[in-house]
Design a protein around this motif. Structure first.
Motif, PDB file in Angstrom:
ATOM      1  N   MET A   1      49.967  38.645  36.475  1.00  0.00           N
ATOM      2  CA  MET A   1      49.610  39.979  36.859  1.00  0.00           C
ATOM      3  C   MET A   1      48.168  40.056  37.386  1.00  0.00           C
ATOM      4  O   MET A   1      47.932  40.580  38.449  1.00  0.00           O
ATOM      5  N   TRP A   2      47.186  39.550  36.598  1.00  0.00           N
ATOM      6  CA  TRP A   2      45.781  39.643  36.999  1.00  0.00           C
ATOM      7  C   TRP A   2      45.498  38.847  38.269  1.00  0.00           C
ATOM      8  O   TRP A   2      44.803  39.331  39.165  1.00  0.00           O
ATOM      9  N   ARG A   3      46.016  37.640  38.337  1.00  0.00           N
ATOM     10  CA  ARG A   3      45.769  36.781  39.494  1.00  0.00           C
ATOM     11  C   ARG A   3      46.238  37.485  40.772  1.00  0.00           C
ATOM     12  O   ARG A   3      45.494  37.557  41.757  1.00  0.00           O
ATOM     13  N   GLU A   4      47.446  38.018  40.754  1.00  0.00           N
ATOM     14  CA  GLU A   4      47.998  38.703  41.924  1.00  0.00           C
ATOM     15  C   GLU A   4      47.201  39.961  42.252  1.00  0.00           C
ATOM     16  O   GLU A   4      46.913  40.240  43.412  1.00  0.00           O
ATOM     17  N   LEU A   5      46.854  40.719  41.226  1.00  0.00           N
ATOM     18  CA  LEU A   5      46.077  41.936  41.426  1.00  0.00           C
ATOM     19  C   LEU A   5      44.736  41.632  42.080  1.00  0.00           C
ATOM     20  O   LEU A   5      44.325  42.299  43.037  1.00  0.00           O
ATOM     21  N   ILE A   6      44.064  40.629  41.582  1.00  0.00           N
ATOM     22  CA  ILE A   6      42.745  40.274  42.122  1.00  0.00           C
ATOM     23  C   ILE A   6      42.861  39.807  43.563  1.00  0.00           C
ATOM     24  O   ILE A   6      42.104  40.242  44.429  1.00  0.00           O
ATOM     25  N   TRP A   7      43.811  38.931  43.839  1.00  0.00           N
ATOM     26  CA  TRP A   7      43.954  38.458  45.216  1.00  0.00           C
ATOM     27  C   TRP A   7      44.400  39.562  46.162  1.00  0.00           C
ATOM     28  O   TRP A   7      44.069  39.554  47.336  1.00  0.00           O
ATOM     29  N   GLU A   8      45.148  40.517  45.655  1.00  0.00           N
ATOM     30  CA  GLU A   8      45.542  41.657  46.480  1.00  0.00           C
ATOM     31  C   GLU A   8      44.317  42.494  46.845  1.00  0.00           C
ATOM     32  O   GLU A   8      44.161  42.940  47.964  1.00  0.00           O
ATOM     33  N   MET A   9      43.438  42.692  45.866  1.00  0.00           N
ATOM     34  CA  MET A   9      42.225  43.483  46.096  1.00  0.00           C
ATOM     35  C   MET A   9      41.205  42.718  46.924  1.00  0.00           C
ATOM     36  O   MET A   9      40.489  43.295  47.735  1.00  0.00           O
ATOM     37  N   TYR A  10      41.123  41.402  46.674  1.00  0.00           N
ATOM     38  CA  TYR A  10      40.011  40.618  47.220  1.00  0.00           C
ATOM     39  C   TYR A  10      40.485  39.180  47.453  1.00  0.00           C
ATOM     40  O   TYR A  10      40.309  38.319  46.588  1.00  0.00           O
ATOM     41  N   PRO A  11      41.091  38.913  48.599  1.00  0.00           N
ATOM     42  CA  PRO A  11      41.647  37.577  48.860  1.00  0.00           C
ATOM     43  C   PRO A  11      40.629  36.440  48.794  1.00  0.00           C
ATOM     44  O   PRO A  11      41.005  35.291  48.585  1.00  0.00           O
ATOM     45  N   GLU A  12      39.344  36.748  48.928  1.00  0.00           N
ATOM     46  CA  GLU A  12      38.306  35.724  48.888  1.00  0.00           C
ATOM     47  C   GLU A  12      37.886  35.344  47.472  1.00  0.00           C
ATOM     48  O   GLU A  12      37.050  34.464  47.274  1.00  0.00           O
ATOM     49  N   ALA A  13      38.446  36.015  46.479  1.00  0.00           N
ATOM     50  CA  ALA A  13      38.070  35.756  45.091  1.00  0.00           C
ATOM     51  C   ALA A  13      38.329  34.300  44.723  1.00  0.00           C
ATOM     52  O   ALA A  13      39.297  33.686  45.159  1.00  0.00           O
ATOM     53  N   VAL A  14      37.428  33.771  43.908  1.00  0.00           N
ATOM     54  CA  VAL A  14      37.560  32.414  43.388  1.00  0.00           C
ATOM     55  C   VAL A  14      37.998  32.537  41.933  1.00  0.00           C
ATOM     56  O   VAL A  14      37.295  33.134  41.112  1.00  0.00           O
ATOM     57  N   LEU A  15      39.175  31.984  41.629  1.00  0.00           N
ATOM     58  CA  LEU A  15      39.760  32.115  40.301  1.00  0.00           C
ATOM     59  C   LEU A  15      39.890  30.751  39.649  1.00  0.00           C
ATOM     60  O   LEU A  15      40.410  29.820  40.245  1.00  0.00           O
ATOM     61  N   ALA A  16      39.428  30.660  38.415  1.00  0.00           N
ATOM     62  CA  ALA A  16      39.500  29.398  37.669  1.00  0.00           C
ATOM     63  C   ALA A  16      40.846  29.299  36.958  1.00  0.00           C
ATOM     64  O   ALA A  16      41.585  30.276  36.827  1.00  0.00           O
TER      65      ALA A  16
ATOM     66  N   SER B   1      43.826  39.029  28.105  1.00  0.00           N
ATOM     67  CA  SER B   1      44.962  38.874  29.013  1.00  0.00           C
ATOM     68  C   SER B   1      44.533  38.242  30.339  1.00  0.00           C
ATOM     69  O   SER B   1      45.196  37.339  30.860  1.00  0.00           O
ATOM     70  N   LEU B   2      43.405  38.690  30.879  1.00  0.00           N
ATOM     71  CA  LEU B   2      42.897  38.113  32.125  1.00  0.00           C
ATOM     72  C   LEU B   2      42.552  36.639  31.933  1.00  0.00           C
ATOM     73  O   LEU B   2      42.915  35.797  32.758  1.00  0.00           O
ATOM     74  N   LEU B   3      41.874  36.318  30.833  1.00  0.00           N
ATOM     75  CA  LEU B   3      41.474  34.927  30.601  1.00  0.00           C
ATOM     76  C   LEU B   3      42.674  34.002  30.414  1.00  0.00           C
ATOM     77  O   LEU B   3      42.592  32.812  30.708  1.00  0.00           O
ATOM     78  N   ARG B   4      43.786  34.554  29.945  1.00  0.00           N
ATOM     79  CA  ARG B   4      45.012  33.747  29.834  1.00  0.00           C
ATOM     80  C   ARG B   4      45.552  33.355  31.211  1.00  0.00           C
ATOM     81  O   ARG B   4      46.318  32.423  31.334  1.00  0.00           O
ATOM     82  N   GLU B   5      45.143  34.103  32.242  1.00  0.00           N
ATOM     83  CA  GLU B   5      45.579  33.804  33.615  1.00  0.00           C
ATOM     84  C   GLU B   5      44.503  33.111  34.441  1.00  0.00           C
ATOM     85  O   GLU B   5      44.814  32.256  35.263  1.00  0.00           O
ATOM     86  N   VAL B   6      43.253  33.526  34.229  1.00  0.00           N
ATOM     87  CA  VAL B   6      42.141  32.945  34.994  1.00  0.00           C
ATOM     88  C   VAL B   6      40.903  32.892  34.107  1.00  0.00           C
ATOM     89  O   VAL B   6      40.549  33.871  33.475  1.00  0.00           O
ATOM     90  N   ASP B   7      40.268  31.746  34.041  1.00  0.00           N
ATOM     91  CA  ASP B   7      39.062  31.589  33.225  1.00  0.00           C
ATOM     92  C   ASP B   7      37.829  31.872  34.064  1.00  0.00           C
ATOM     93  O   ASP B   7      37.027  30.997  34.360  1.00  0.00           O
ATOM     94  N   GLY B   8      37.711  33.120  34.479  1.00  0.00           N
ATOM     95  CA  GLY B   8      36.572  33.542  35.277  1.00  0.00           C
ATOM     96  C   GLY B   8      36.979  33.947  36.676  1.00  0.00           C
ATOM     97  O   GLY B   8      37.937  33.432  37.241  1.00  0.00           O
ATOM     98  N   VAL B   9      36.228  34.922  37.207  1.00  0.00           N
ATOM     99  CA  VAL B   9      36.459  35.444  38.547  1.00  0.00           C
ATOM    100  C   VAL B   9      35.114  35.512  39.251  1.00  0.00           C
ATOM    101  O   VAL B   9      34.154  36.060  38.713  1.00  0.00           O
ATOM    102  N   ALA B  10      35.047  34.947  40.445  1.00  0.00           N
ATOM    103  CA  ALA B  10      33.825  35.022  41.249  1.00  0.00           C
ATOM    104  C   ALA B  10      34.173  35.601  42.611  1.00  0.00           C
ATOM    105  O   ALA B  10      35.285  35.425  43.112  1.00  0.00           O
ATOM    106  N   ASN B  11      33.207  36.289  43.204  1.00  0.00           N
ATOM    107  CA  ASN B  11      33.428  36.746  44.575  1.00  0.00           C
ATOM    108  C   ASN B  11      33.053  35.617  45.534  1.00  0.00           C
ATOM    109  O   ASN B  11      32.643  34.532  45.112  1.00  0.00           O
ATOM    110  N   GLU B  12      33.191  35.870  46.810  1.00  0.00           N
ATOM    111  CA  GLU B  12      32.952  34.818  47.797  1.00  0.00           C
ATOM    112  C   GLU B  12      31.500  34.344  47.826  1.00  0.00           C
ATOM    113  O   GLU B  12      31.199  33.278  48.350  1.00  0.00           O
ATOM    114  N   TYR B  13      30.586  35.115  47.251  1.00  0.00           N
ATOM    115  CA  TYR B  13      29.173  34.749  47.227  1.00  0.00           C
ATOM    116  C   TYR B  13      28.789  34.014  45.947  1.00  0.00           C
ATOM    117  O   TYR B  13      27.634  33.667  45.746  1.00  0.00           O
ATOM    118  N   GLY B  14      29.758  33.831  45.052  1.00  0.00           N
ATOM    119  CA  GLY B  14      29.499  33.116  43.812  1.00  0.00           C
ATOM    120  C   GLY B  14      29.065  33.986  42.653  1.00  0.00           C
ATOM    121  O   GLY B  14      28.744  33.483  41.574  1.00  0.00           O
TER     122      GLY B  14
END
Length: 143
Positions: free
Chosen positions: A1-16, A41-54
């Motif tokens: 859920m979180w991974r898809e939501l984040i990429w939908e909002m911000y395709p440049e996001a860097v997800l661990a 719940s988010l950490l169970r899907e991605v261990d951190g979220v960064a924008n395209e600038y880091g």
């Protein structure tokens, strides 16, 4: 859920890669606070979220522990700022503010903390809103 939501909002996001339950339990044990349900719940899907600038919009589990314990134990911080013991810092911006969960009378909320004034201001009540505002609108609205 979180991974898809984040990429939908911000395709440049860097997800661990996600963290496991053992790691989440260790974070709670070390911080001596339960993680907010949505953050866990988010950490169970991605261990951190960064924008395209880091910029670390959401910190990794490791950084959650290191930065929160560091802030709580830093002697200068103990002298300069109100206690951080009931807060879980989890993200920051390139402009200096840091974001933390706090418990309010109506449930957990996310505050922005200004290190220059020690001001703590409630800005959103959900991680989804936080992500949308950070990733889509940038952090300018937090100021």
């Amino acid at each position: 859920m979180w991974r898809e939501l984040i990429w939908e909002m911000y395709p440049e996001a860097v997800l661990a890669d996600p963290v496991d339950e053992v790691t989440l339990a260790e974070v709670e044990k070390r911080l001596q606070l339960p993680l907010p349900v949505e953050l866990a719940s988010l950490l169970r899907e991605v261990d951190g979220v960064a924008n395209e600038y880091g910029d670390a919009v959401v910190w990794s589990a490791r950084r959650l522990v290191e930065d929160n314990l560091g802030m709580r134990r830093e002697p200068d911080y103990q002298e300069l700022y109100a206690p951080f013991d009931e807060m879980i810092f989890f993200g920051d911006s390139d402009m200096g503010p840091q974001f933390a969960y706090v418990h309010t009378d109506y449930g957990p909320g996310i505050v922005v903390w200004d290190h220059e004034s020690d001001r703590r201001r409630l800005v959103v009540v959900s991680l989804r809103d936080y992500l949308a505002r950070c990733l889509i609108q940038g952090n300018s609205w937090f100021r």
